[in-house]
Structures are given as structure tokens and as C-alpha cells.
Design an enzyme around this catalytic site. Structure first.
Site, PDB file in Angstrom:
ATOM      1  N   ARG A 188       0.822  -1.221   0.000  1.00  0.00           N
ATOM      2  CA  ARG A 188       0.000   0.000   0.000  1.00  0.00           C
ATOM      3  C   ARG A 188       0.851   1.264   0.000  1.00  0.00           C
ATOM      4  O   ARG A 188       0.447   2.277  -0.565  1.00  0.00           O
ATOM      5  CB  ARG A 188      -0.942  -0.014   1.200  1.00  0.00           C
ATOM      6  CG  ARG A 188      -2.051  -1.011   0.989  1.00  0.00           C
ATOM      7  CD  ARG A 188      -3.038  -1.021   2.103  1.00  0.00           C
ATOM      8  NE  ARG A 188      -4.233  -1.732   1.677  1.00  0.00           N
ATOM      9  CZ  ARG A 188      -5.164  -2.189   2.502  1.00  0.00           C
ATOM     10  NH1 ARG A 188      -5.042  -1.988   3.794  1.00  0.00           N
ATOM     11  NH2 ARG A 188      -6.213  -2.815   2.027  1.00  0.00           N
ATOM     12  N   GLY A 207      -9.966  -8.626  -0.859  1.00  0.00           N
ATOM     13  CA  GLY A 207      -8.689  -8.707  -0.159  1.00  0.00           C
ATOM     14  C   GLY A 207      -8.060 -10.082  -0.224  1.00  0.00           C
ATOM     15  O   GLY A 207      -6.871 -10.214  -0.540  1.00  0.00           O
ATOM     16  N   LYS A 241     -18.795 -16.346   2.318  1.00  0.00           N
ATOM     17  CA  LYS A 241     -20.211 -16.064   2.561  1.00  0.00           C
ATOM     18  C   LYS A 241     -20.939 -15.562   1.328  1.00  0.00           C
ATOM     19  O   LYS A 241     -20.421 -14.747   0.572  1.00  0.00           O
ATOM     20  CB  LYS A 241     -20.330 -14.988   3.637  1.00  0.00           C
ATOM     21  CG  LYS A 241     -19.989 -15.455   5.021  1.00  0.00           C
ATOM     22  CD  LYS A 241     -20.296 -14.342   5.980  1.00  0.00           C
ATOM     23  CE  LYS A 241     -20.089 -14.759   7.424  1.00  0.00           C
ATOM     24  NZ  LYS A 241     -20.289 -13.595   8.305  1.00  0.00           N
TER      25      LYS A 241
HETATM   26  P1  ADP Z   1     -12.368 -11.773  -0.561  1.00  0.00           P
HETATM   27  O1  ADP Z   1     -11.625 -11.197   0.611  1.00  0.00           O
HETATM   28  O2  ADP Z   1     -11.497 -11.988  -1.751  1.00  0.00           O
HETATM   29  O3  ADP Z   1     -13.622 -10.993  -0.869  1.00  0.00           O
HETATM   30  P2  ADP Z   1     -13.782 -13.654   1.114  1.00  0.00           P
HETATM   31  O4  ADP Z   1     -13.369 -12.853   2.302  1.00  0.00           O
HETATM   32  O5  ADP Z   1     -15.194 -13.636   0.722  1.00  0.00           O
HETATM   33  O6  ADP Z   1     -12.866 -13.258  -0.140  1.00  0.00           O
HETATM   34  O7  ADP Z   1     -13.430 -15.205   1.354  1.00  0.00           O
HETATM   35  C1  ADP Z   1     -12.149 -15.650   1.612  1.00  0.00           C
HETATM   36  C2  ADP Z   1     -12.118 -16.782   2.591  1.00  0.00           C
HETATM   37  O8  ADP Z   1     -12.996 -17.835   2.224  1.00  0.00           O
HETATM   38  C3  ADP Z   1     -10.747 -17.372   2.653  1.00  0.00           C
HETATM   39  O9  ADP Z   1     -10.227 -17.182   3.953  1.00  0.00           O
HETATM   40  C4  ADP Z   1     -10.960 -18.853   2.340  1.00  0.00           C
HETATM   41  O10 ADP Z   1     -10.175 -19.707   3.119  1.00  0.00           O
HETATM   42  C5  ADP Z   1     -12.411 -19.037   2.651  1.00  0.00           C
HETATM   43  N1  ADP Z   1     -12.958 -20.209   1.952  1.00  0.00           N
HETATM   44  C6  ADP Z   1     -13.106 -20.377   0.626  1.00  0.00           C
HETATM   45  N2  ADP Z   1     -13.603 -21.585   0.344  1.00  0.00           N
HETATM   46  C7  ADP Z   1     -13.796 -22.228   1.524  1.00  0.00           C
HETATM   47  C8  ADP Z   1     -14.315 -23.516   1.892  1.00  0.00           C
HETATM   48  N3  ADP Z   1     -14.704 -24.387   0.977  1.00  0.00           N
HETATM   49  N4  ADP Z   1     -14.378 -23.813   3.201  1.00  0.00           N
HETATM   50  C9  ADP Z   1     -13.962 -22.916   4.131  1.00  0.00           C
HETATM   51  N5  ADP Z   1     -13.481 -21.690   3.838  1.00  0.00           N
HETATM   52  C10 ADP Z   1     -13.398 -21.342   2.553  1.00  0.00           C
HETATM   53 MG    MG Z   2     -12.032 -11.315   2.724  1.00  0.00          MG
END
Ligand code: ADP
Ligand code: MG
Length: 395
Positions: free
Chosen positions: A38, A353, A199
Site C-alpha cells: 500500500r 482482499g 459467505k
Molecule cells: P475476498 O476477501 O477476496 O472478498 P472472502 O473474504 O469472501 O474473499 O473469502 C475468503 C475466505 O474464504 C478465505 O479465507 C478462504 O479460506 C475461505 N474459503 C473459501 N472456500 C472455503 C471452503 N470451501 N471452506 C472454508 N473456507 C473457505
Molecule cells: Mg475477505
């Protein structure tokens, strides 16, 4: 179109104080800056200003102090890192709104930068307090917004300040973000979207926005489990968002064939046990008690083909629990597919992120068209087409 720093006349900058909202909300480990991404992202705007003889005065937050000074979150620790990367002297003043800060801003010499203490040491920052906004405004002659990751918050330093300080323009980083993300409102086709992560509820708005716009939406991650449940599949001990099962069902029905779910998944008997058994099974054959933690090889191949044939690709949310190497293959495969599509001319954007972290871990930051620096801000901009911190700028 939002007015940009590059649209300002030389006379707006030469010898004048540019109050720059930067994003120095850097990760810390043992009190030290553990990732300089950053800080480096702010350099082009700061160089641009220094080359035009402007006097940059920098505001940022760091962490979540509770509206009062907290040495654990002092921006003083960023000062040396910035000075070294920028190759310019960086002065520091605390607090960020007092007489000392004002005096320091007025006595800045050519080529010098002033970094101010954490804006969130003041309770008025997150309340968007007009008095604080006015005190911030006194620190500059022009306002430059370059903290893209904070623009979904209407705070005193990101939004309120522009009630009292004009011109108010987008810095180079924000300009690049807006340019890249805006292209996804009228994407070239086929437009393919990948969605994963933990989620559904976090992302319903974005999912719906893209279902209207995308040719195909490829779902993975724990989000897929919630969709599986809505179809009545056994999901074992997988992470499922129970409350979101009904809405997942509705989305699935409305989306028809445009929304793809994994055909197969990688499952573990006990995800906490490092020696646990792993299997690749069809999505509707997750054994009771097991957890789905990644997309399987057939799904990777199908998703790869979809991504490679895209003209535009947007991806948010890892395809599995990629922090654990046993469940990272699906996420890295999508990153590779995105890079392959990019190399044959597709426009590819990664937001979120954790998704950005996954692309960095895969060594593919330069292999895609754009990796957004703003998690929540990028997702909100893509679903609503606007952000409070952008609305606050000159148009
Ligand atoms: P971003 O930050 O890119 O928006 P999210 O915060 O929505 O992504 O999701 C990221 C998290 O989801 C990661 O920590 C990952 O480990 C978790 N994750 C993805 N698939 C699974 C799964 N099948 N079971 C448990 N956790 C998961
Ligand atoms: Mg995230």
C-alpha cells in the site's frame, strides 16, 4: 467522470499544498510494517505531485484505534519506509488536526512530504464530523483522494473534507481503479465472473448485479456449499451459511443456466487434522461428516475453459480454503486461467482482499489486467456504481 489529478493545471500545484488521503492501513507484525504494497501504491501520485513542485500533506488511518491515540497504531512507523521508497524527506506531525500540523504544512519546502498521524486517533474521523473536516481542509490548497480502499466510508478525511476544500480530485491510484472497474459495467463479451469465498450474504448485491450482466457466473468456495444445500445435497461438515440457504435457492432459480456450480469437490474427513484423508467426490456425494474445501479437478477444467474463452473476466473470492496448500489448487487454477486469458487479450480484474492475496501468492499480480487495492470498496463500487468518497470529488 470524476475529475483527476492529471486534469489540474500546473498553477494549481506549483508551490501549493496538496492534501492527499492515502491508504497506509498497512499490515503490522511485531510493530513493524510487514507488507509495503500500500505504501508503494501511493508513490506514483506522490512523485507526480513532487515533480510539479506541490507540497504533499498526507492523511491516512491505520488499524482500528478507538477514536483516541494508541501507540500500537501510530503512523510514525510508516515514515521511514515511505521516505526510503519515495527517495524524499518525510516529516511527521501529530496529532493530524492541530496547530503543529498546520504549521508543518505551511513550512514544507520543495521536495518535502508531510505525513500526519493516524486520522482515527480522533473520534470525529469516522463520524464525518464537520469541524474536523474543516480542520483537515485547512491543511491543503487542493485535495487529492488516493485511498481507494477507504472510499466506501464517508469519513471526515475521505468525504467531509471536500465540503471545505476544492479542487477535490482523484489521485492516480483512484483514477486507475475507477477506470478498470468501470469497464466492467459495459464489458466485452463473453463476460465471465468467478465467485467464491466464505459467505453469500456478504455478496448478494454483487452477485445479483453480475447475474444480470455476465454471460456465465462460476461459483466456488464455501459459497458453493450453501448453493449445494439449497439443492438438497448432503454437505457434511462443510462451511454452510444456513441463513442464506433460501436466498441461494432463489438466486439459483432465477439465474438458470448462467450460474455454474462445481461438479466435484475436494473433501477432507477432518479439516483440523493435518494427516486427514482427502478425496475428490462429485458435488452431490459429499460423505456425511466430511468437509468440502476446494473445487475438484473436473470443475477446474470446466472453469478454465470458460475463463479462457472470456473477453472480460472478473473474479472475487477464493475457490477453496487456499491458505492451506492442500486446498489451494482450485484457487491457483483460476488465477492461472485468468492469466492465460489475459495473455490472449481478455480484460481481467480481481477484487477482494483475500482474492488479491491469492493472486499475489500465485505470483500472478502482473499476469492479470487489474488487481484492485480495495476489497470492500471495489465490491461496493461494482454493485452500486458509486462510492461516497468518489461522490465527494469534483465531477
Ligand atoms: P475476498 O476477501 O477476496 O472478498 P472472502 O473474504 O469472501 O474473499 O473469502 C475468503 C475466505 O474464504 C478465505 O479465507 C478462504 O479460506 C475461505 N474459503 C473459501 N472456500 C472455503 C471452503 N470451501 N471452506 C472454508 N473456507 C473457505
Ligand atoms: Mg475477505
Amino acid at each position: 467522470m470524476t475529475r483527476s489529478l492529471r486534469g489540474l493545471a500546473a498553477g494549481d500545484l506549483a508551490g501549493r499544498r496538496a492534501l492527499v488521503r492515502v491508504d497506509f492501513n498497512v499490515p503490522l507484525a511485531g510493530g513493524e510494517v510487514s507488507d509495503v504494497t500500500r505504501i508503494e501504491a501511493s508513490i506514483p501520485t506522490l512523485r507526480y505531485l513532487l515533480e510539479r513542485d506541490a507540497r504533499p500533506v498526507l492523511l491516512s488511518h491505520l488499524g482500528r484505534p478507538k477514536g483516541a491515540p494508541d501507540p500500537a497504531y501510530s503512523l510514525a512507523r510508516v515514515r521511514d519506509v515511505l521516505a526510503e521508497r519515495l527517495g524524499a524527506p518525510v516529516r511527521f506531525a501529530a496529532p493530524c488536526d492541530g496547530e503543529d500540523a498546520l504549521e508543518a504544512s505551511r513550512s514544507l519546502g520543495p521536495g518535502e512530504v508531510l505525513l500526519l498521524e493516524n486520522t482515527r486517533f480522533l473520534p470525529g474521523e469516522t463520524k464525518n464530523d464537520p469541524d474536523l473536516a474543516r480542520r483537515f481542509a485547512a491543511l491543503g490548497d487542493v485535495y487529492v483522494s488516493d485511498a481507494f480502499g477507504s472510499l466506501h466510508r464517508a469519513h471526515a478525511s475521505t468525504a467531509g473534507v471536500t465540503d471545505y476544500l476544492r479542487p477535490a480530485v482523484a489521485g492516480l491510484l483512484v483514477e486507475r481503479e475507477i477506470e478498470a472497474l468501470s469497464r466492467l459495467f459495459e464489458p466485452d463479451r463473453p463476460f465471465v465472473v468467478g465467485f467464491g469465498g466464505a459467505k453469500i450474504s456478504d455478496k448478494i448485491e454483487l452477485l445479483e448485479a453480475f447475474l444480470g450482466r455476465a454471460d456465465v457466473v462460476l461459483v466456488g468456495g464455501a459459497m458453493a456449499n450453501t448453493f449445494f444445500r439449497s439443492r438438497g445435497f448432503e454437505t457434511g461438515s462443510s462451511l454452510v451459511e444456513e441463513d442464506a440457504v433460501p436466498v441461494a435457492g432463489e438466486i439459483l432459480e432465477r439465474a438458470g443456466g448462467a450460474l455454474r456450480l462445481p461438479e466435484d469437490v475436494v473433501v477432507a474427513a477432518d479439516r483440523e487434522d493435518p494427516d486427514t484423508k482427502l478425496r475428490e467426490v462429485a458435488a452431490d456425494a459429499i460423505p456425511a461428516g466430511w468437509s468440502a474445501l476446494d473445487i475438484g479437478p473436473r470443475t477446474r477444467a470446466v472453469y478454465d475453459a470458460e475463463i479462457r474463452r472470456s473477453a472480460a473476466f472478473f473474479w472475487n473470492g477464493p475457490m477453496g480454503l487456499f491458505e492451506d496448500p492442500r486446498f489451494a489448487a482450485g484457487t491457483f487454477a483460476v488465477a492461472e486461467s485468468a492469466a492465460a486469458a489475459t495473455s490472449t487479450g481478455a480484460f481481467t480484474v480481481i477484487g477482494g482482499g483475500d482474492s488479491a492475496a491469492a493472486v499475489r501468492k500465485a505470483g500472478l499480480m502482473d499476469g492479470v489486467s487489474h488487481v484492485s487495492t480495495g476489497g470492500g470498496a471495489a465490491l461496493e463500487y461494482l454493485s452500486k456504481g458509486r462510492l461516497p468518497g468518489i461522490d465527494a470529488l469534483d465531477s
